[in-house]
Write a protein that holds these residues in place. Structure first.
Motif, PDB file in Angstrom:
ATOM      1  N   SER A   1       0.859 -25.971  15.018  1.00 56.25           N
ATOM      2  CA  SER A   1       0.690 -24.757  15.823  1.00 56.25           C
ATOM      3  C   SER A   1      -0.019 -25.018  17.142  1.00 56.25           C
ATOM      4  N   GLU A   2      -0.642 -26.189  17.276  1.00 56.31           N
ATOM      5  CA  GLU A   2      -1.286 -26.574  18.528  1.00 56.31           C
ATOM      6  C   GLU A   2      -0.409 -27.520  19.338  1.00 56.31           C
ATOM      7  N   SER A   3       0.863 -27.607  18.946  1.00 55.92           N
ATOM      8  CA  SER A   3       1.863 -28.470  19.598  1.00 55.92           C
ATOM      9  C   SER A   3       1.474 -29.948  19.563  1.00 55.92           C
ATOM     10  N   GLN A   4       0.767 -30.317  18.515  1.00 53.60           N
ATOM     11  CA  GLN A   4       0.387 -31.713  18.304  1.00 53.60           C
ATOM     12  C   GLN A   4       1.197 -32.286  17.143  1.00 53.60           C
ATOM     13  N   TRP A   5       1.687 -33.517  17.329  1.00 58.31           N
ATOM     14  CA  TRP A   5       2.376 -34.176  16.236  1.00 58.31           C
ATOM     15  C   TRP A   5       1.343 -34.592  15.188  1.00 58.31           C
ATOM     16  N   THR A   6       1.570 -34.173  13.954  1.00 59.31           N
ATOM     17  CA  THR A   6       0.608 -34.440  12.891  1.00 59.31           C
ATOM     18  C   THR A   6       1.333 -34.857  11.617  1.00 59.31           C
ATOM     19  N   ASP A   7       0.651 -35.591  10.759  1.00 60.44           N
ATOM     20  CA  ASP A   7       1.239 -36.014   9.492  1.00 60.44           C
ATOM     21  C   ASP A   7       1.616 -34.792   8.663  1.00 60.44           C
ATOM     22  N   LEU A   8       2.799 -34.832   8.080  1.00 56.59           N
ATOM     23  CA  LEU A   8       3.260 -33.690   7.292  1.00 56.59           C
ATOM     24  C   LEU A   8       2.846 -33.784   5.823  1.00 56.59           C
ATOM     25  N   HIS A   9       2.973 -34.947   5.257  1.00 59.36           N
ATOM     26  CA  HIS A   9       2.746 -35.048   3.815  1.00 59.36           C
ATOM     27  C   HIS A   9       1.267 -34.880   3.480  1.00 59.36           C
ATOM     28  N   CYS A  10       0.989 -33.989   2.537  1.00 58.84           N
ATOM     29  CA  CYS A  10      -0.370 -33.773   2.045  1.00 58.84           C
ATOM     30  C   CYS A  10      -0.423 -34.213   0.587  1.00 58.84           C
TER      31      CYS A  10
ATOM     32  N   GLY B   1       4.845 -42.645  10.874  1.00 62.35           N
ATOM     33  CA  GLY B   1       5.260 -42.022   9.631  1.00 62.35           C
ATOM     34  C   GLY B   1       5.902 -40.666   9.861  1.00 62.35           C
ATOM     35  N   LEU B   2       5.936 -39.853   8.807  1.00 62.60           N
ATOM     36  CA  LEU B   2       6.586 -38.550   8.860  1.00 62.60           C
ATOM     37  C   LEU B   2       5.653 -37.521   9.488  1.00 62.60           C
ATOM     38  N   GLN B   3       6.129 -36.871  10.568  1.00 64.11           N
ATOM     39  CA  GLN B   3       5.286 -35.944  11.295  1.00 64.11           C
ATOM     40  C   GLN B   3       6.047 -34.668  11.664  1.00 64.11           C
ATOM     41  N   VAL B   4       5.273 -33.622  11.990  1.00 69.22           N
ATOM     42  CA  VAL B   4       5.803 -32.380  12.536  1.00 69.22           C
ATOM     43  C   VAL B   4       4.895 -31.934  13.679  1.00 69.22           C
TER      44      VAL B   4
END
Length: 218
Positions: A22-31, A16-19
Motif C-alpha cells: 500500500s506504500e508502493s514498495q516492493w515487499t516479500d509476499l510470503h509470510c 524472491g517473491l514480492q508484491v
C-alpha cells in the motif's frame, strides 16, 4: 499440455517473491509462521491483503506499527488480528474470518463460499482477475488455511492444480508457490484432492473459500 496463470500482481526477482504494498514498495509476499503471531488463516489473509496493496510491510511489522490506528478499518483489522487475537490455538474458520473482515473493513469486498461444486470456477475466475483466494483444506489431521496465487489448467481450460502460498512452510527465492492442491482427478471418498508440499503429501477436501478485493475496483 499444461498452462499456468499466476496473479499478475506478483513479481519474482533476485530478492524472491514480492508484491507492491500500500506504500508502493516492493515487499516479500510470503509470510511464514513465526513472522506473525497467529494462525495459518491469519497469515493467508495478510498475504492476500498485501497482494492487493491494501496493507504495507510496515503495517504488519509490530516494531514499526505497535499501535494501529483503530479509527480506520485497516487499523481495526490489524489490531484484532495481531493484538487481540495474536495467538490462535485452534485457528480460524473462514466463516469467522469473513465476519471479522466485513466488520472491520467495509471498503473490502469479501466473498464467502461453501458450495463445493462452485469452488474451482470461483477460484479460476478470481485468480485470473488477480483476486487472492484463501482456501481451507481439511482432513483428519489438519484444518489449514492457504492462499491461492495461481492455477494450472489444461487445453480445455479445466483447472488441474491450485498453486498456493502455504504459511506453514518456507519458500525458495526462485518460486511463485510452495504448495500444490492437485484437483485434476476428484477421487471418491471424503478427501478427493491431494495436498502437496515438500514435507507432506496428503488427501484433503476443500471446506470453504474466501475471495478478497477492494470495493473501489472497476
Amino acid at each position: 499440455m499444461a498452462n499456468i496463470f499466476i496473479n499478475d500482481n506478483l513479481r519474482l526477482s533476485r530478492l524472491g517473491l514480492q508484491v507492491k504494498d500500500s506504500e508502493s514498495q516492493w515487499t516479500d509476499l510470503h509470510c511464514q509462521q513465526g513472522r506473525l503471531d497467529g494462525a495459518c488463516v491469519v497469515y493467508s489473509v495478510v498475504m492476500s491483503l498485501l497482494s492487493i496493496g491494501y496493507i504495507s510491510n510496515n503495517d504488519i511489522d509490530v516494531s514499526k506499527n505497535p499501535n494501529p490506528d483503530k479509527r480506520k478499518g485497516k487499523g481495526r483489522l490489524l489490531s484484532r488480528l495481531l493484538d487481540e487475537n495474536g495467538i490462535v490455538r485452534d485457528g480460524y474458520y473462514l466463516r469467522t474470518m469473513t465476519k471479522l473482515l466485513r466488520e472491520s473493513c467495509p471498503d473490502l469486498k469479501i466473498g464467502y463460499h461453501t458450495k463445493e461444486d462452485y469452488f474451482l470456477s470461483i477460484i479460476k475466475d478470481s485468480v485470473e482477475n488477480d483476486t487472492p483466494v484463501v482456501i481451507c483444506v481439511n482432513n483428519n489431521d489438519m484444518n489449514h488455511g492457504i492462499t491461492v496465487v495461481g492455477i494450472e489448467y489444461d487445453n480445455n481450460e479445466k483447472v488441474t492444480k491450485l498453486l498456493c502460498l502455504d504459511p506453514g512452510f518456507s519458500i525458495a527465492d526462485t518460486a511463485y508457490w510452495n504448495c500444490v492442491i492437485d484437483v485434476s482427478r476428484k477421487s471418491s471418498g471424503e478427501y478427493p484432492y491431494w495436498y502437496i508440499t515438500t514435507d507432506i503429501k496428503s488427501k484433503v477436501e476443500i471446506l470453504e473459500i474466501i475471495t478478497i478485493s477492494e470495493t473501489n475496483e472497476d
